[in-house]
Enzyme design. Structure first.
Site, PDB file in Angstrom:
ATOM      1  N   HIS A   1     -17.893  47.185  -1.337  1.00  9.36           N
ATOM      2  CA  HIS A   1     -17.915  48.630  -1.087  1.00  9.36           C
ATOM      3  C   HIS A   1     -16.722  49.212  -1.810  1.00  9.36           C
ATOM      4  O   HIS A   1     -15.581  48.835  -1.526  1.00  9.36           O
ATOM      5  CB  HIS A   1     -17.859  48.939   0.406  1.00  9.36           C
ATOM      6  CG  HIS A   1     -17.929  50.415   0.701  1.00  9.36           C
ATOM      7  ND1 HIS A   1     -18.974  51.193   0.300  1.00  9.36           N
ATOM      8  CD2 HIS A   1     -17.047  51.247   1.328  1.00  9.36           C
ATOM      9  CE1 HIS A   1     -18.775  52.450   0.683  1.00  9.36           C
ATOM     10  NE2 HIS A   1     -17.601  52.505   1.300  1.00  9.36           N
TER      11      HIS A   1
ATOM     12  N   ASP B   1     -14.364  52.265  -3.030  1.00  7.99           N
ATOM     13  CA  ASP B   1     -13.796  53.599  -3.063  1.00  7.99           C
ATOM     14  C   ASP B   1     -13.084  53.771  -4.398  1.00  7.99           C
ATOM     15  O   ASP B   1     -12.173  53.004  -4.723  1.00  7.99           O
ATOM     16  CB  ASP B   1     -12.791  53.775  -1.920  1.00  7.99           C
ATOM     17  CG  ASP B   1     -13.456  53.654  -0.569  1.00  7.99           C
ATOM     18  OD1 ASP B   1     -14.276  54.530  -0.250  1.00  7.99           O
ATOM     19  OD2 ASP B   1     -13.154  52.696   0.155  1.00  7.99           O
TER      20      ASP B   1
ATOM     21  N   ASP C   1     -21.529  54.348   4.392  1.00  9.62           N
ATOM     22  CA  ASP C   1     -20.277  54.753   5.029  1.00  9.62           C
ATOM     23  C   ASP C   1     -20.058  56.260   4.986  1.00  9.62           C
ATOM     24  O   ASP C   1     -18.936  56.730   4.950  1.00  9.62           O
ATOM     25  CB  ASP C   1     -19.102  54.031   4.349  1.00  9.62           C
ATOM     26  CG  ASP C   1     -17.825  54.092   5.177  1.00  9.62           C
ATOM     27  OD1 ASP C   1     -17.923  54.265   6.407  1.00  9.62           O
ATOM     28  OD2 ASP C   1     -16.744  53.979   4.593  1.00  9.62           O
TER      29      ASP C   1
END
Length: 352
Positions: free
Chosen positions: A13, A15, A125
């Site tokens: 994941h 960012d 998310d």
């Protein structure tokens, strides 16, 4: 008794910017991809990896490693790597409807260059979900989504039917404890079996049948030993049938029969923190994002449609960024990459 299937989906994941700068995180992304590509090429026991459902991860890597594009294309075309369908994983309440549609459209289009984007509306998310998301996904031909935050307490199983105000619906796979329930798995087969047994006990009341184990989390590297450990765990016992697979393969053919139907927005804080007063970004960043969005939607594109020749759109002279390119320029501030309290450091676009 039939062994419970444990479907392990290796992923990360990502960012783009959070507690480190965009370029700091990109260095880590390059390290991850440089490790992943040879791992997939040499080890058939490590069959698949999911690049977080956003094409921006691919483009950010290839800007640094353009020579790796053919290798990535080969692996993606063979089903060893999945990517998209989003261009970037945005927080839905920070973006307009037009932005969300363009985001999905451009992600699917970019994914086509690698053999096709993932056919799952992956939303792992976001700080809540808009009511029209099932409608947007359905219109794009996506029948499944995957969600975590915002799911109300009326959902008591790992799947539900999510319906938009217009009646469009998709099957939603629910991750009760998030997208990292299989992060950092032990490198010992006996320990892996014990961990899965504990996890099944933890969320057993939610399970319909199989267990989806998301092997990854924020900025985590792939685990090269995964194939070997899974094979050893299958030889050790008969309670669980471990399999390394893709999200698409796991969700293929899943039924909606008997599932709870949820209508509209998903904004419940019942089981996951929603950060309702933050929604992933600072107020000044949200305001600037809204300005950029309005300028694109209500000025730049209408004027381009009126005065630019059709054959020139979306292209423009090399010295002038295209209207189309402006969408991907401003998306960083509205994505989960700039979440919580951190503004983007990549700057805001000047709108043509």
């Amino acid at each position: 008794m039939t062994a419970r299937r444990i479907a392990i989906v290796p992923h990360t994941h990502w960012d783009r910017e959070w507690y480190k700068s965009y370029q700091d995180f990109r260095l880590s992304l390059v390290e991850l991809a440089d490790t992943l590509l040879p791992l997939l090429e040499r080890d058939a026991g490590y069959p698949h990896f999911m690049l977080d459902g956003q094409m921006a991860v691919v483009d950010d890597y290839l800007e640094v490693r353009p020579e790796a594009e053919s290798r990535l294309r080969t692996l993606a075309a063979a089903g060893r790597v999945s990517m998209g369908p989003w261009y970037i994983l945005m927080d839905e309440f920070l973006a307009s409807g037009e932005t969300i549609v363009r985001n999905l459209q451009m992600g699917i289009e970019r994914g086509a260059a690698f053999g096709g984007a993932m056919h799952i509306g992956y939303l792992p998310d976001m700080f809540g979900h808009i009511a029209q998301m099932p409608q947007i996904l359905a219109q794009a031909g996506l029948r499944h989504t995957v969600v975590w935050r915002g799911v109300p307490s009326q959902v008591t199983k790992t799947a539900f039917v999510w319906e938009a105000p217009d009646g469009s619906a998709v099957r939603a796979e629910y991750l009760p404890v998030g997208y990292g329930n299989g992060a950092a798995l032990p490198d010992d087969a006996k320990a892996l079996v014990r961990r899965i047994a504990d996890h099944v006990n933890e969320i057993g009341e939610f399970l319909i049948d199989d267990l989806l184990l998301m092997n990854g989390s924020d900025h985590l590297m792939p685990q090269p030993c995964l194939g070997r450990i899974v094979a050893e765990a299958n030889d050790l016992q008969d309670d669980f049938a471990f399999e390394v697979t893709s999200l698409e393969a796991y969700l293929s053919g899943r039924s909606i029969e008997g599932l709870t139907t949820v209508h509209g927005e998903l904004r419940s804080g019942s089981r996951a923190n929603m950060l309702m007063g933050v929604t992933s970004n600072r107020v000044d960043v949200k305001r600037q994002g809204a300005v950029a969005e309005r300028e694109l939607e209500r000025r730049a594109e209408p004027l381009a449609a009126l005065f630019q020749r059709p054959e020139e759109y979306p292209a423009t002279p090399p010295t002038t960024p295209s209207v189309r390119a402006r969408w991907t320029t401003w998306w960083t501030p509205c994505c989960t990459a700039t979440r919580r309290h951190e503004p983007s450091r990549r700057g805001w676009p000047s709108v043509p």
